[in-house]
Design an enzyme around this catalytic site. Structure first.
Site, short mmCIF file in Angstrom:
data_model
loop_
_atom_site.label_atom_id
_atom_site.label_comp_id
_atom_site.label_asym_id
_atom_site.label_seq_id
_atom_site.Cartn_x
_atom_site.Cartn_y
_atom_site.Cartn_z
CE LYS A 93 -21.30 -45.54 -118.79
NZ LYS A 93 -22.16 -45.93 -117.64
CD GLU A 166 -19.11 -39.73 -116.66
OE1 GLU A 166 -20.20 -39.70 -117.27
OE2 GLU A 166 -18.91 -40.45 -115.68
CG PHE A 197 -33.77 -39.10 -117.87
CD1 PHE A 197 -33.12 -38.08 -118.57
CD2 PHE A 197 -35.07 -38.86 -117.45
CE1 PHE A 197 -33.76 -36.87 -118.85
CE2 PHE A 197 -35.71 -37.67 -117.72
CZ PHE A 197 -35.06 -36.66 -118.43
#
Ligand SMILES: Nc1ncnc2c1ncn2[C@@H]1O[C@H](COP(=O)(O)OP(=O)(O)O)[C@@H](O)[C@H]1O
Ligand SMILES: Cc1cn([C@H]2C[C@H](O)[C@@H](COP(=O)(O)O)O2)c(=O)[nH]c1=O
Ligand SMILES: [Zn+2]
Length: 286
Positions: A93, A166, A197
């Site tokens: 990214k 981010e 996650f």
């Protein structure tokens, strides 16, 4: 891909807003387009001297739509663009963001990159890829403070392209990007995790999709089997959503290894819990 199909839907010969208005309506009568030529270069009412000459010459020629009310013409500002890059950790990214931003700079655009100041992993004043590529950036707690830090005049008159890395850590992501693209004519390129996650939506990155020009979902390589990895597995016990870290805490995994990794982690936790309970029971008996 999305960008291309969006553009082919609206043929250049059709005026904006004419697509779904077969008959003249109150709306279409009130809204007349005073100019539909492609020769108008109008960038937020900037005078050409405010923008770098190269930025003016390389900008797309814009169609200017002006709403005409009974007394006073009302000018829309020229819209910008929003491009979203998502994927798991280690999927490229930041690398992709950097490539796109540098490509924009090559065409003469003025660029700036912002990252969340929560991410202190490699260097606070730069975005750094996992391969060690670096570029100076603005580390900020929120996006609303950017204009002031950058300078209102420079922001309005000299900045063309804003990169945000981010993005999952910015609470005001949606408002900032919408205003920058819709009202201020900026191109915003956003990179961030779509899921955490636990594969839950992360921050407001996904909220950008309805207002984005393009969305790119990247994949990494599963650390277990080498297949395409779309998910990030946390290797440690911490349960909070936000936990800064790199390869020591996270690994990219494919669907199969995410699912079996979760069940391995759950079993390991259950075993740990039951053994610590046993210790507690033993301790209470002593
Ligand atoms: N498990 C891993 N640990 C460390 N680095 C990795 C791992 N998998 C991939 N990489 C490297 O990270 C690069 C991508 O870095 P980056 O652009 O910073 O990704 P992202 O921003 O999506 O986390 C890949 O090209 C690869 O070389
Ligand atoms: C999955 C996940 C990640 N994070 C953190 C870990 C890193 O500091 C960043 C992601 O960085 P990258 O540029 O995509 O490699 O986010 C987190 O806080 N919570 C999570 O669930
Ligand atoms: Zn796998």
């Amino acid at each position: 891909m999305f960008g291309v199909s969006m553009r082919t839907l609206i043929s250049p010969s059709l005026a904006p807003f004419s697509l779904h208005l077969p008959k003249p309506s109150l709306f279409s009568t009130a809204l007349r387009f005073s100019s539909l030529t492609t020769s108008t270069i109008s960038i937020n009412n900037r005078s050409p001297t405010n923008s770098p000459p190269s930025a003016i010459s390389t900008r797309k020629l814009q169609t200017k739509a002006t709403a005409v009310t009974s007394s006073q013409p009302l000018s829309f500002s020229t819209p910008g663009e929003i491009h979203v890059i998502v994927g798991p950790m280690f999927s490229g990214k930041t690398t992709t963001l950097l490539r796109r931003i540098l490509a924009e700079r090559e065409t003469g655009k003025q660029i700036a990159i912002i990252k969340s100041n929560k991410d202190t992993r490699y260097c606070t004043e730069s975005i750094v890829t996992h391969d060690g590529e670096k570029f100076p950036c603005w580390p900020l707690p929120d996006l609303s403070s950017f204009k002031e830090r950058f300078g209102f005049d420079d922001y309005e008159n000299r900045l063309d392209v804003i990169g945000i890395d981010e993005a999952q850590f910015f609470g005001d992501l949606y408002e900032f990007c919408r205003e920058a693209a819709d009202k201020e004519g900026k191109t915003v390129i956003v990179a961030g995790l779509d899921g955490d996650f636990k594969r839950r939506r992360f921050g407001s990155v996904l909220d950008l999709i309805p207002i984005a020009d393009t969305v790119t979902k990247l994949a990494s390589r599963c650390e277990v089997c080498g297949k395409r990895a779309l998910f990030t597995m946390r290797k440690t016990e911490e349960k909070e959503t936000e936990l800064i870290g790199g390869a020591e805490v996270y690994m990219p995994v494919c669907r199969s290894h995410y699912v079996c990794g979760q069940s391995v982690l759950e079993t390991a936790r259950a075993v740990l819990d039951s053994s610590s309970n046993k210790h507690d029971v033993v301790a209470s008996l002593l």
